[in-house]
Scaffold this motif. Sequence first.
Motif, PDB file in Angstrom:
ATOM      1  N   ALA A  20      35.791  52.986 -25.278  1.00 51.50           N
ATOM      2  CA  ALA A  20      35.577  53.400 -23.885  1.00 51.50           C
ATOM      3  C   ALA A  20      35.464  52.180 -22.976  1.00 51.50           C
ATOM      4  O   ALA A  20      35.837  52.235 -21.805  1.00 51.50           O
ATOM      5  N   LYS A  74      29.461  60.524 -27.635  1.00 48.47           N
ATOM      6  CA  LYS A  74      29.939  59.471 -26.732  1.00 48.47           C
ATOM      7  C   LYS A  74      29.732  58.069 -27.297  1.00 48.47           C
ATOM      8  O   LYS A  74      30.435  57.132 -26.923  1.00 48.47           O
ATOM      9  N   PRO A 110      33.438  54.747 -30.366  1.00 45.33           N
ATOM     10  CA  PRO A 110      33.553  55.390 -29.049  1.00 45.33           C
ATOM     11  C   PRO A 110      33.119  54.463 -27.910  1.00 45.33           C
ATOM     12  O   PRO A 110      33.742  54.458 -26.841  1.00 45.33           O
TER      13      PRO A 110
END
Length: 372
Positions: free
Chosen positions: A354, A272, A350
Amino acid sequence: MGREPDNQREEIAGRANVTDTPELLAYYDELNDVNAGALWTVANKIEPWEPQSTSRPVLWRYADLREKVLRSVDLVTPEKAGRRVIYLNNPGRTEFSAAVGWIYAGLQVMHPGENATAHRHSASAIRFIMEGSGAYTVVDGHKMTLGKNDFVLTPNGTWHEHAVEASGTPCIWQDGLDIPFVNAMEANFFEVHPDLSEPVRYPVDDMTRTWGNAGLTPGGGTWDKGYSPMFKYQWDRTYEALNRYAGAVDPSPFDGHLMEYVNPTTNGPVMKTLGASMQRLAPGEATKAHRHTGSYLYQVAKGNGYSVINSQRFDWSERDIFCVPSWAWHEHANVSASDDAVLFCLNDLPVIRALGLYREEALGENDGHQPT
Ligand code: GTQ
């Protein structure tokens, strides 16, 4: 306290441009006494026109680091050190022990028969293997053998431990973690395994054999964790994929042939917070300059060349590591006329993506190269 001196004023409508007066200075002191401040005294600093990275472009030459890393073996044991690692300390980020931006990196060394105790933490980690044979990592009971240029994940919350078989040779690999980021978010926990080690519960390299079969995924397979189940990405397959890709399409003028490591169940990033890519530059290839948000830590997996980062030239060869701070102009060149160059890159894309913070810009209209 933290107040902008007058010279940080900007004579531009919409920007802070207040002249200090004795009355205002006294007022600022009063605000400070109650843990408050006037925005216009800090506004131009905390809202720069564009990202102002404090990370410096740095090249860490393996020729400089290797001997020092190996010397740590005689100075401390892994038992005493926890993990015997020499970390990359960006001169602009020493406060956070970061290599670039909010990314930590270090070189871990282990001799045959040595091991580092099992632990887990909120930070996510990667390994990129630099030299030696017989190294392995165990992640949540999955044992992975580590070969040169293999890319390995230890996602946050997974138990992990590292060792080198007694029959192996001294091993060095790069660790990369989001420790500074997780600390910035004030969310970092750390646990030592109650038994200091975790039993291996699966066949060796099972996760790569299960999930690493180009274009094929286990039937009815369910995997709902927020990270890739493929804990190890083997170099030979990565290199083969890059070469197949390079044989099929023209290179990007900015990146050559760049492929991102993905979670095979989502095609998204491997974890993530941390992403990674491998990038091939053909013999003689030189890319145009561009810049984007995000922090990038490169390791030269193969070849020789140079990168120009904010007009500074860095010449690199295999195993050297260098960083490109957020929003820094950068371009890469392979100086060999016969061999390709391949760059591994760890990044925080990421997170950037995001949060909707990705932005990219090409240099100039002309040939797109920075002055050096
Ligand atoms: O093995 O997870 O270089 O927790 C620094 C911190 C490696 C690891 C490092 C760590 C690790």
